[in-house]
Design a protein around this motif. Sequence first.
Motif, PDB file in Angstrom:
ATOM      1  N   ASN A  95       2.443  15.277  -0.302  1.00 39.31           N
ATOM      2  CA  ASN A  95       1.392  14.351   0.232  1.00 39.31           C
ATOM      3  C   ASN A  95       2.419  13.284   1.172  1.00 39.31           C
ATOM      4  OD1 ASN A  95      -0.163  12.472   0.625  1.00 39.31           O
ATOM      5  ND2 ASN A  95      -0.186  11.351  -1.569  1.00 39.31           N
ATOM      6  N   THR A 370      -5.415   6.379   0.365  1.00 39.55           N
ATOM      7  CA  THR A 370      -4.109   6.974  -0.032  1.00 39.55           C
ATOM      8  C   THR A 370      -4.541   8.731  -0.495  1.00 39.55           C
ATOM      9  OG1 THR A 370      -4.853   6.283  -2.408  1.00 39.55           O
ATOM     10  CG2 THR A 370      -2.849   5.168  -1.126  1.00 39.55           C
ATOM     11  N   ARG A 371      -5.841   8.640  -0.629  1.00 37.25           N
ATOM     12  CA  ARG A 371      -6.300   9.931  -0.945  1.00 37.25           C
ATOM     13  C   ARG A 371      -6.586  10.927   0.168  1.00 37.25           C
ATOM     14  NH1 ARG A 371      -7.928  10.453  -6.319  1.00 37.25           N
ATOM     15  NH2 ARG A 371      -7.845   8.510  -7.241  1.00 37.25           N
ATOM     16  N   GLY A 404      -2.274   4.432  -9.696  1.00 39.41           N
ATOM     17  CA  GLY A 404      -2.322   5.816  -9.149  1.00 39.41           C
ATOM     18  C   GLY A 404      -1.775   5.843  -7.688  1.00 39.41           C
ATOM     19  N   GLU A 407       1.750   7.084  -8.476  1.00 34.54           N
ATOM     20  CA  GLU A 407       1.809   8.352  -9.126  1.00 34.54           C
ATOM     21  C   GLU A 407       1.519   9.179  -8.119  1.00 34.54           C
ATOM     22  OE1 GLU A 407       0.222   7.068 -13.514  1.00 34.54           O
ATOM     23  OE2 GLU A 407      -1.255   7.913 -12.149  1.00 34.54           O
ATOM     24  N   ARG A 408       0.628   9.110  -7.157  1.00 35.21           N
ATOM     25  CA  ARG A 408       0.131  10.087  -6.080  1.00 35.21           C
ATOM     26  C   ARG A 408       1.256  10.361  -4.857  1.00 35.21           C
ATOM     27  NH1 ARG A 408      -4.651   7.741  -6.904  1.00 35.21           N
ATOM     28  NH2 ARG A 408      -4.610   6.873  -4.998  1.00 35.21           N
ATOM     29  N   SER A 409       2.055   9.195  -4.592  1.00 37.81           N
ATOM     30  CA  SER A 409       2.942   9.310  -3.617  1.00 37.81           C
ATOM     31  C   SER A 409       3.850  10.480  -3.635  1.00 37.81           C
ATOM     32  CB  SER A 409       3.627   7.739  -3.637  1.00 37.81           C
ATOM     33  OG  SER A 409       2.971   6.805  -3.528  1.00 37.81           O
TER      34      SER A 409
END
Length: 513
Positions: A95, A370-371, A404, A407-409
């Motif tokens: 990502n 971010t998604r 999140g 967590e998603r970075s």
Amino acid sequence: MTKTSAKKRTQATPSIRPIRPPMRGWLGRGRGGANYVQAPDEWRGTTVQVCGLWPFSIGSGTPMVGVPLGRHITTGATLCCDPISWFQRAKLISNPSAFVLGKPGLGKSTLVRRMATGLAGFGVMPLVLGDLKPDYVDLIEAMGGQVITLGRGRGYLNVLDPGEATEAAHRLRAQGFEKQAQEVLADAHGRRHTMVSALITIMRSAPPTDREETIIDRALKVLDVQHQGVPVLGDLLRVIQEGPQEVRAVALDRGNDLRYKEITENLEASLIGLVGGGRLGETFSRQTTRPMRRDAPVVYDVSAIDDSEMDLQAATLLACWSAGFGTVNVANALADAGLEPRRHYFVILDELWRALRAGRGMVDRVDALTRLNRQRGVGMAMISHTMSDLLALSSEEDRMKAKGFVERSGMVICGGLPSAEMPQLNSAIPFSRAEQDLLIGWQDPPAWDPSTGREAEPPGRGKFLVKVGGRPGIPISVQLTDAELSINDTNKLWHSQSRVGSVAMAGAGGGAA
């Protein structure tokens, strides 16, 4: 052999001095001993270039793909690191995003400015969609980019302006890309609709009803057909007040004028508040002062908006994000059609905690960004102080979404943090005990320098730990070059105050003399 003969032989045999001196030389008077061993010069090259220097060449030990960020604190090896290069070229993260955490004054913004500078050299456009301090104006000016100032009496951003979408649609249609042109216009329409609804939500502290959403949508479509040029919110208000047949049909007024006025009364009142200078002022009611371009770095300077005006901050940030990502979509559509080269953008969301607390809907907006950044061809850097800032939101749902973000970075970069942050940080990204101790030590206050009578450099300034998932962190130290020093001063107002104070004191001293 007798003791006597052994003794004589020992006395007769001279002491043998080593042929090669030790690392610090032979100790003693006149023998050239050194207390300090100077580090040898270093050169960097590829394995093909330095293969003949074996065994004097060594590996770096850290990734060398991306922006030169700093040196490893232990080994001195250079770390090249940025979310776009590690995602696109090195395939080290899944990502293209980075989350930067650390206490104030330790260099978080400076670290991201280093990334933005290096990525600009790779052809990636920095987009600072809402600079609240400001920290990035000098950098963007030095790059020859756009500085768009917003605030009461300083600049305006028309939320009904489709930006470059209209021109892009004409170009696409001229080349036979009708479907792509319709998609660009539909995206622009959706963004305008979303922004009007968001402004009404901030004004009311509650979202508009389903019927009001439908009325806004149909009124915008009528406005696009009837209005010449770029409309503003006042034009949208006028269409709703006049009540054309298309709008009345979705309002379900049953042909009754009185009923139509009752249905649209609250919506009309909210729009009057946006147009007439309510608590959001006239920031969104006039034509855009300076339209954003897609071919240059951009910073939206919103530092003139006071922190006490949380609603205006929230609305302005939302409008900046909408305009910025709308421009990115236009660039992608033209590149997909082969009409322009592909451009990648590096979006910086600094002081994220202020944006998240600025108003309702901000967490959902950031969550959507971010998604979707990978699909948009956009890299992102989000900056905040601590995990507690993200978990201090009003609702549990927003707190979980904010967690999140970390967590998603693709990578998490941490500066000095207090020990109380470790359990919350460790719940999102695993940190070893040694890594936690390192971060805690970096947040210690600076010591007094007895030679100058001032505070010394904070122990954690410029020091960061780069974490990717559960892998061991890479501790680095960031050192600024001479060219960067002039654009990395975030305490200008304090320096100006010091100079004025010095002049005043000098004048007072002169008068007394």
